[in-house]
Write a protein that holds these residues in place. Sequence first.
Motif, PDB file in Angstrom:
ATOM      1  N   GLU A 277      56.587   4.853  23.790  1.00 42.91           N
ATOM      2  CA  GLU A 277      57.740   5.751  23.727  1.00 42.91           C
ATOM      3  C   GLU A 277      58.995   4.992  23.329  1.00 42.91           C
ATOM      4  N   ARG A 299      47.839   6.647  15.640  1.00 45.02           N
ATOM      5  CA  ARG A 299      48.087   7.490  16.802  1.00 45.02           C
ATOM      6  C   ARG A 299      48.982   8.665  16.431  1.00 45.02           C
ATOM      7  N   ASN A 301      50.779  10.690  18.315  1.00 46.60           N
ATOM      8  CA  ASN A 301      52.087  10.852  18.954  1.00 46.60           C
ATOM      9  C   ASN A 301      53.154  10.015  18.266  1.00 46.60           C
ATOM     10  N   ARG A 304      53.924  11.845  14.711  1.00 51.18           N
ATOM     11  CA  ARG A 304      54.797  13.021  14.820  1.00 51.18           C
ATOM     12  C   ARG A 304      56.274  12.646  14.851  1.00 51.18           C
ATOM     13  N   ARG A 305      56.581  11.389  15.032  1.00 51.88           N
ATOM     14  CA  ARG A 305      57.991  10.954  15.121  1.00 51.88           C
ATOM     15  C   ARG A 305      58.509  10.421  13.799  1.00 51.88           C
ATOM     16  N   GLN A 358      46.001  12.724  23.147  1.00 51.55           N
ATOM     17  CA  GLN A 358      47.385  12.306  23.000  1.00 51.55           C
ATOM     18  C   GLN A 358      48.311  13.420  22.538  1.00 51.55           C
ATOM     19  N   GLY A 359      47.784  14.514  21.984  1.00 51.42           N
ATOM     20  CA  GLY A 359      48.644  15.567  21.439  1.00 51.42           C
ATOM     21  C   GLY A 359      49.304  16.385  22.542  1.00 51.42           C
ATOM     22  N   HIS A 360      50.505  16.779  22.300  1.00 55.48           N
ATOM     23  CA  HIS A 360      51.251  17.585  23.265  1.00 55.48           C
ATOM     24  C   HIS A 360      51.796  18.861  22.624  1.00 55.48           C
TER      25      HIS A 360
END
Length: 372
Positions: A277, A299, A301, A304-305, A358-360
């Motif tokens: 993070e 990854r 997550n 997605r950033r 790992q997906g949210h």
Amino acid sequence: LFGTLVTDRVALMTSLAKATRMGLQIAVLGVGVVLVINNQLTPGLMIASSILLGRAAAPVEQSIAGWRALLKARSAVARLNLLLAHAETEGARMELPDPDGRLSVEGATVVLPGRQDPLLMDITLTLQPGHALGLIGPSGAGKTTLARALVGLQPLVRGHVRIDDAALTDWDPEQIGRHIGFLPQQVELFRGTIAENIAMMDPGAKPSDVVAAAKRARVHELILALPGGYNAEVGPRGSYLSAGQRQRIGLARAFFGDRKLIVLDEPNANLDPEGEEALASAIEAACARGAIVVVVTHRLNLLRRVSHAALLQDGRIARFGEARQIIEAATQPLSRHQGDPGQDPKVTPLAPRRAARQGHDADSTAAEGAPS
């Protein structure tokens, strides 16, 4: 034939020198014995004179035995002087204005010596300041090779990597090196303190710049928690630190200074969720400052950033565009063939089970297609 003749002559001269030395020592001992019998010399002086004669003659014998090596060394020095005398000195390069950070890759092709098939073939892409690119693809697709080529560590056989429309090879290395940060897969630290490693062993680095780089990489608190803080020794190749700590300090090193291009090769391989993070936040902050960040990762997550993504397959860019579109396009084919055991795993580098863990995002296609 000439070498054999020289070797024989050297051996002959060495034997003659040794025989002469032994003969002289015998003669000295014989004369000494006669003088001792006649009470003209003490036994101690006789032995001492024999030892001194042996010591004095030994260098002569050794010089004869090493004469061939001496001639080779003199010949090598002469060849080096001749080579350096004819070497063209590279003129000082004119420094270009500090880069804004526009990155363009034009037909980049990499072929390693001894291999016929290229590792990278006609890679073309363009990124503007503030963009973040995620490189994805199966193992052996060329992601690490492309990352190294972007920072000038991997030469190209064709094509160019340009920063502000100037080829990377046209920039002065000292100048452009101050604006490029790189984090390799295997992070290696120099023996020294954490501060010295972040500053790349620059004795003139300001402490405020070191702390600023650590804060950009979100490792300031981690460093302060270590015994000694910024003055803590990392040991040989960073052996005093864990793999995750080495990776985060290497990340701070990549953010040190005024970086316009930051390339990170698997930066989250050894990170825990908190460190991952912090990495994502550091990437977003760097893009907000106008830097370009290229990150190799698998990854979701982290993907997605980023703003853009590129899917590499067999050394070529199969897809390039906005990150969300690339993730959906890469995961949908596998979702349709989940039950097909013959499905080629190279269709997508993104494992659906990993996406499910790992997906949210509820609306993510990868999360929807993941098996329970």
